[in-house]
Enzyme design. Sequence first.
Site, mmCIF file in Angstrom:
data_model
loop_
_atom_site.group_PDB
_atom_site.id
_atom_site.type_symbol
_atom_site.label_atom_id
_atom_site.label_comp_id
_atom_site.label_asym_id
_atom_site.label_seq_id
_atom_site.Cartn_x
_atom_site.Cartn_y
_atom_site.Cartn_z
ATOM 1 N N LYS A 182 -2.546 -14.446 58.580
ATOM 2 C CA LYS A 182 -2.453 -15.464 59.611
ATOM 3 C C LYS A 182 -1.015 -15.971 59.780
ATOM 4 C CE LYS A 182 -6.675 -15.750 61.154
ATOM 5 N NZ LYS A 182 -6.961 -15.239 62.529
ATOM 6 N N TYR A 229 -5.845 -13.499 53.598
ATOM 7 C CA TYR A 229 -6.066 -14.147 54.891
ATOM 8 C C TYR A 229 -4.866 -15.011 55.281
ATOM 9 C CZ TYR A 229 -8.443 -17.214 58.293
ATOM 10 O OH TYR A 229 -8.799 -17.932 59.417
#
Length: 304
Positions: free
Chosen positions: A176, A172
């Site tokens: 991001k 993640y």
Amino acid sequence: MTAGSCRGRVVIVTGAGRGLGRAHALAFAAEGARVVVNDLGVGLDGSGASGTPAEQVVAEIRAAGGEAVAHGGDVASGEGAASLVATALDAFGRLDSLVNNAGFLRDRMLVNLDEDDWDAVMRVHLKGHFLPLKHAAAYWRGESKAGREVTARVVNTSSGAGLLGSVGQGNYSAAKAGIVGLTLVAAAEMARYGVQVNAIAPAARTRMTEQTFADTMAAPSRAGAFDAMAPENVSPLVVWLGSAASAGVTGRVFEAEAGRITVMEGWRAGPTVDRGDRWTPAEAGEAARKLLTEAEPWRPPYGA
């Protein structure tokens, strides 16, 4: 429904069936935008699919007097992203703003992180930003080349995990962080066509954060108290960035949490030294340690 700063604009919001995306869609509609509500209706880990969440948000917008249509396609596929933009054009005849918000989590420590979990998270976040942006940008470029004025806006969704890292979220965090890089490139490439591209790093209570921040993100217990972690707190900045009022603001990353907005300042040159010749490893190490004493202190990732 009272028309306001986005009257006449057509806005796509991905992942808009719940949480931040739902809050964004409702906030845009409240400001007069016509909204394409995209959501696959998947679980927190990306499994399953249902069009119900998107349809429920559309029903909320229409019940308040606004205009909205649902889109249940997979925005991380070329076909799904193309149909997303086509839905806006078919339903409303134009597209003005794109809010990339769709995503899910598959958290693991790195040594336990499966390749499939890495690929799935990178796909939904990074590819799920790139493909809608690509198809929207192609439309706006065509409009610009045809001599029609374009006042387009893209708001991408990064995270504090992408800016600082987050233990247990290597996939993640990497995705991001990649979204920030994509935002900077898109802002530079699309400026000539009248497109502004920015990113937000929101902190709010959603399905994706409720376990991580369970102790600090509870809703207030007393009536009328400010719910600092409500996703609706993030949406006003997103609506402004998605409106014509944000003219001149592009290539920026904003952190938004509760009542706080911060302009994030990322990688830029800090202390430096140039000897004009090649270093030995020992000399390079000595120079690096000296520079580190002059630099901003290292900030550990979330959860460290």
